[in-house]
Design a protein around this motif. Sequence first.
Motif, PDB file in Angstrom:
ATOM      1  N   ILE A 221      38.039  39.256  46.257  1.00 56.07           N
ATOM      2  CA  ILE A 221      38.589  38.983  47.675  1.00 56.07           C
ATOM      3  C   ILE A 221      38.077  40.484  48.663  1.00 56.07           C
ATOM      4  O   ILE A 221      37.974  40.507  49.714  1.00 56.07           O
ATOM      5  CB  ILE A 221      39.873  38.864  47.503  1.00 56.07           C
ATOM      6  N   GLU A 222      38.646  41.680  47.927  1.00 51.05           N
ATOM      7  CA  GLU A 222      38.580  42.817  48.664  1.00 51.05           C
ATOM      8  C   GLU A 222      36.979  43.354  49.306  1.00 51.05           C
ATOM      9  O   GLU A 222      36.545  43.275  50.254  1.00 51.05           O
ATOM     10  CB  GLU A 222      39.073  44.062  48.115  1.00 51.05           C
ATOM     11  N   ALA A 223      35.958  42.743  48.149  1.00 48.62           N
ATOM     12  CA  ALA A 223      34.643  43.020  48.460  1.00 48.62           C
ATOM     13  C   ALA A 223      34.179  42.087  49.390  1.00 48.62           C
ATOM     14  O   ALA A 223      33.375  42.385  50.369  1.00 48.62           O
ATOM     15  CB  ALA A 223      33.664  43.116  47.191  1.00 48.62           C
ATOM     16  N   PHE A 224      34.389  40.843  49.443  1.00 55.49           N
ATOM     17  CA  PHE A 224      34.207  39.824  50.451  1.00 55.49           C
ATOM     18  C   PHE A 224      34.578  40.189  51.960  1.00 55.49           C
ATOM     19  O   PHE A 224      33.713  39.851  52.882  1.00 55.49           O
ATOM     20  CB  PHE A 224      34.720  38.507  49.899  1.00 55.49           C
ATOM     21  N   HIS A 225      35.835  40.516  52.095  1.00 52.53           N
ATOM     22  CA  HIS A 225      36.154  41.019  53.435  1.00 52.53           C
ATOM     23  C   HIS A 225      35.672  42.169  53.960  1.00 52.53           C
ATOM     24  O   HIS A 225      35.625  42.338  54.926  1.00 52.53           O
ATOM     25  CB  HIS A 225      37.762  40.615  53.406  1.00 52.53           C
ATOM     26  N   ALA A 226      35.370  43.051  53.091  1.00 51.88           N
ATOM     27  CA  ALA A 226      34.731  44.408  53.568  1.00 51.88           C
ATOM     28  C   ALA A 226      33.275  44.327  54.190  1.00 51.88           C
ATOM     29  O   ALA A 226      33.013  44.852  54.804  1.00 51.88           O
ATOM     30  CB  ALA A 226      34.707  45.194  52.193  1.00 51.88           C
ATOM     31  N   ARG A 227      32.658  43.176  53.754  1.00 49.37           N
ATOM     32  CA  ARG A 227      31.312  42.891  54.186  1.00 49.37           C
ATOM     33  C   ARG A 227      31.530  42.055  55.509  1.00 49.37           C
ATOM     34  O   ARG A 227      30.593  42.246  56.463  1.00 49.37           O
ATOM     35  CB  ARG A 227      30.557  41.788  53.076  1.00 49.37           C
ATOM     36  N   ASP A 228      32.472  41.376  55.976  1.00 45.76           N
ATOM     37  CA  ASP A 228      32.690  40.717  57.123  1.00 45.76           C
ATOM     38  C   ASP A 228      34.069  40.969  57.713  1.00 45.76           C
ATOM     39  O   ASP A 228      34.914  40.012  57.576  1.00 45.76           O
ATOM     40  CB  ASP A 228      32.354  39.285  57.025  1.00 45.76           C
TER      41      ASP A 228
ATOM     42  N   PHE B 178      38.667  32.249  33.777  1.00 44.72           N
ATOM     43  CA  PHE B 178      37.534  32.878  33.603  1.00 44.72           C
ATOM     44  C   PHE B 178      37.146  34.195  34.119  1.00 44.72           C
ATOM     45  O   PHE B 178      36.562  35.099  33.532  1.00 44.72           O
ATOM     46  CB  PHE B 178      36.196  32.220  34.237  1.00 44.72           C
ATOM     47  N   ILE B 179      37.792  34.643  35.035  1.00 50.55           N
ATOM     48  CA  ILE B 179      37.890  36.021  35.655  1.00 50.55           C
ATOM     49  C   ILE B 179      39.535  36.365  35.633  1.00 50.55           C
ATOM     50  O   ILE B 179      40.454  35.754  35.475  1.00 50.55           O
ATOM     51  CB  ILE B 179      37.392  36.247  37.057  1.00 50.55           C
ATOM     52  N   THR B 180      39.523  37.949  35.599  1.00 50.60           N
ATOM     53  CA  THR B 180      40.992  38.344  35.553  1.00 50.60           C
ATOM     54  C   THR B 180      41.541  38.385  37.083  1.00 50.60           C
ATOM     55  O   THR B 180      40.939  38.201  37.924  1.00 50.60           O
ATOM     56  CB  THR B 180      40.947  39.892  34.862  1.00 50.60           C
ATOM     57  N   LYS B 181      42.994  38.557  37.041  1.00 51.62           N
ATOM     58  CA  LYS B 181      43.415  38.804  38.294  1.00 51.62           C
ATOM     59  C   LYS B 181      42.789  40.086  39.071  1.00 51.62           C
ATOM     60  O   LYS B 181      42.888  40.239  40.120  1.00 51.62           O
ATOM     61  CB  LYS B 181      44.969  38.909  38.160  1.00 51.62           C
ATOM     62  N   GLY B 182      42.469  41.062  38.242  1.00 51.40           N
ATOM     63  CA  GLY B 182      42.041  42.324  38.820  1.00 51.40           C
ATOM     64  C   GLY B 182      40.432  42.067  39.379  1.00 51.40           C
ATOM     65  O   GLY B 182      40.460  42.376  40.479  1.00 51.40           O
ATOM     66  N   GLU B 183      39.712  41.374  38.613  1.00 52.05           N
ATOM     67  CA  GLU B 183      38.620  41.061  38.916  1.00 52.05           C
ATOM     68  C   GLU B 183      38.796  40.181  40.389  1.00 52.05           C
ATOM     69  O   GLU B 183      37.987  40.168  41.416  1.00 52.05           O
ATOM     70  CB  GLU B 183      37.826  40.181  38.006  1.00 52.05           C
ATOM     71  N   GLU B 184      39.423  39.218  40.445  1.00 52.28           N
ATOM     72  CA  GLU B 184      39.860  38.376  41.618  1.00 52.28           C
ATOM     73  C   GLU B 184      40.188  39.206  42.764  1.00 52.28           C
ATOM     74  O   GLU B 184      39.547  38.960  44.187  1.00 52.28           O
ATOM     75  CB  GLU B 184      40.877  37.220  41.336  1.00 52.28           C
ATOM     76  N   ALA B 185      41.176  40.155  42.559  1.00 57.08           N
ATOM     77  CA  ALA B 185      41.350  41.159  43.868  1.00 57.08           C
ATOM     78  C   ALA B 185      40.244  41.818  44.313  1.00 57.08           C
ATOM     79  O   ALA B 185      40.145  41.985  45.454  1.00 57.08           O
ATOM     80  CB  ALA B 185      42.578  41.955  43.348  1.00 57.08           C
ATOM     81  N   ALA B 186      39.463  42.355  43.375  1.00 57.07           N
ATOM     82  CA  ALA B 186      38.252  43.029  43.797  1.00 57.07           C
ATOM     83  C   ALA B 186      37.199  42.137  44.410  1.00 57.07           C
ATOM     84  O   ALA B 186      36.755  42.610  45.381  1.00 57.07           O
ATOM     85  CB  ALA B 186      37.802  43.748  42.391  1.00 57.07           C
TER      86      ALA B 186
ATOM     87  N   TYR C 167      27.141  25.685  38.775  1.00 57.07           N
ATOM     88  CA  TYR C 167      28.731  26.405  38.753  1.00 57.07           C
ATOM     89  C   TYR C 167      29.289  26.580  40.130  1.00 57.07           C
ATOM     90  O   TYR C 167      28.955  26.754  41.028  1.00 57.07           O
ATOM     91  CB  TYR C 167      28.532  27.953  37.980  1.00 57.07           C
ATOM     92  N   SER C 168      30.561  26.612  39.770  1.00 54.05           N
ATOM     93  CA  SER C 168      31.472  26.891  41.077  1.00 54.05           C
ATOM     94  C   SER C 168      32.713  27.604  40.473  1.00 54.05           C
ATOM     95  O   SER C 168      33.383  27.119  39.506  1.00 54.05           O
ATOM     96  CB  SER C 168      32.052  25.666  41.438  1.00 54.05           C
ATOM     97  N   LEU C 169      32.794  28.808  41.019  1.00 53.09           N
ATOM     98  CA  LEU C 169      34.033  29.691  40.634  1.00 53.09           C
ATOM     99  C   LEU C 169      35.124  29.651  41.655  1.00 53.09           C
ATOM    100  O   LEU C 169      34.722  29.917  42.921  1.00 53.09           O
ATOM    101  CB  LEU C 169      33.637  31.106  40.282  1.00 53.09           C
ATOM    102  N   SER C 170      36.387  29.348  41.468  1.00 52.87           N
ATOM    103  CA  SER C 170      37.187  29.205  42.245  1.00 52.87           C
ATOM    104  C   SER C 170      38.251  30.355  42.138  1.00 52.87           C
ATOM    105  O   SER C 170      38.667  30.588  40.977  1.00 52.87           O
ATOM    106  CB  SER C 170      38.143  27.824  42.188  1.00 52.87           C
ATOM    107  N   PHE C 171      38.856  30.929  43.439  1.00 49.76           N
ATOM    108  CA  PHE C 171      39.723  31.952  43.137  1.00 49.76           C
ATOM    109  C   PHE C 171      40.358  32.174  44.590  1.00 49.76           C
ATOM    110  O   PHE C 171      40.078  31.506  45.745  1.00 49.76           O
ATOM    111  CB  PHE C 171      39.081  33.511  42.851  1.00 49.76           C
ATOM    112  N   GLY C 172      41.680  32.747  44.367  1.00 50.52           N
ATOM    113  CA  GLY C 172      42.441  32.898  45.583  1.00 50.52           C
ATOM    114  C   GLY C 172      43.545  31.734  45.708  1.00 50.52           C
ATOM    115  O   GLY C 172      44.612  32.091  45.893  1.00 50.52           O
ATOM    116  N   SER C 173      43.109  30.535  45.205  1.00 50.01           N
ATOM    117  CA  SER C 173      44.139  29.459  45.293  1.00 50.01           C
ATOM    118  C   SER C 173      43.411  28.407  44.445  1.00 50.01           C
ATOM    119  O   SER C 173      42.220  28.274  44.514  1.00 50.01           O
ATOM    120  CB  SER C 173      44.397  28.921  46.951  1.00 50.01           C
ATOM    121  N   ALA C 174      44.445  27.670  43.822  1.00 54.37           N
ATOM    122  CA  ALA C 174      44.104  26.277  43.301  1.00 54.37           C
ATOM    123  C   ALA C 174      43.561  25.453  44.275  1.00 54.37           C
ATOM    124  O   ALA C 174      44.166  25.158  45.492  1.00 54.37           O
ATOM    125  CB  ALA C 174      45.159  25.752  42.240  1.00 54.37           C
TER     126      ALA C 174
END
Length: 284
Positions: A40-47, A30-38, A126-133
């Motif tokens: 994850i980066e935004a998530f950890h930049a916040r905390d 549903f999302i691209t690998k580039g979107e996934e990486a962005a 909705y539940s969007l999964s990313f980072g790992s199956a």
Amino acid sequence: MQQAPIPTIEPSNPNVLRWDDIGLTLIHEFITKGEEAAMIEAFHARDPAKEGKRRISQHFGHHFDYTTFGASETHFTPVPPYITDFLPRLPIQSHLPDQFTVQYYPAGSGIPPHVDTHSMFAEALYSLSFGSAVAMQFRMSGPNDARKMRLPKRSAQNEKNHTESPAATINNNANAPGDDAIPTPDEGQQLRSWELVLPARSLLLMTGPARYGYTHAIRPRKTDVIDGQTVPREGRYSITMRSVRRRDEIGCDCAYPGVCDARIREEMALLAASRGEDDASLQE
């Protein structure tokens, strides 16, 4: 554990799998690998100080309220672009979500079985999964689940610490099994249950029976079997998305009163009235 039912694959898009009788739709990539990486980066930049082996939660839009299992009227955080950018691609455009809970799960962690609150949020979940199956377990709720829903709720802080998808949890009493325990089916009853693999970058949509009548959970373990292969789990992220119900919209008339918070409140009010008590006292 039963074998997962066979989905219908959308002819025009083989990435879309549907289980129409259950109310499930799973969209691969549903999302691209580039979107996934962005993301994850935004998530950890916040905390940045919270990175490591502990679970992390972030709320956007009106924060989930762990005392009412609804949306807060006072706590609001603007929704970041990495979420708003993909909203036009969601399958149901008539009721776009406006409450978002983003979570990070260390490898091997699980979530207890639960049914998301019926009355406070609209049908589509909705539940969007990313980072790992990860493999998610679905199980038709039964009498034992209905009984546990009517036990005194655990503290709001405990709910906040363990619930992926803030919800009316099944294991919600102080003497319930541990957070990662999966209850066995009710005695003498074979409840329908199976595991569905949620690949990284996939979107799960729950409606109908899957939204209102099934519990969903993730077993705590280090590996999952995917396409016949044992695959180690890695850190997983999810975005749970809901549409908040307000004022006269709050309520539910679903076909699953046993695990419906709206019906339970009605039951408690009637019981209190028959006893001449304050209905709030029955939840203490």
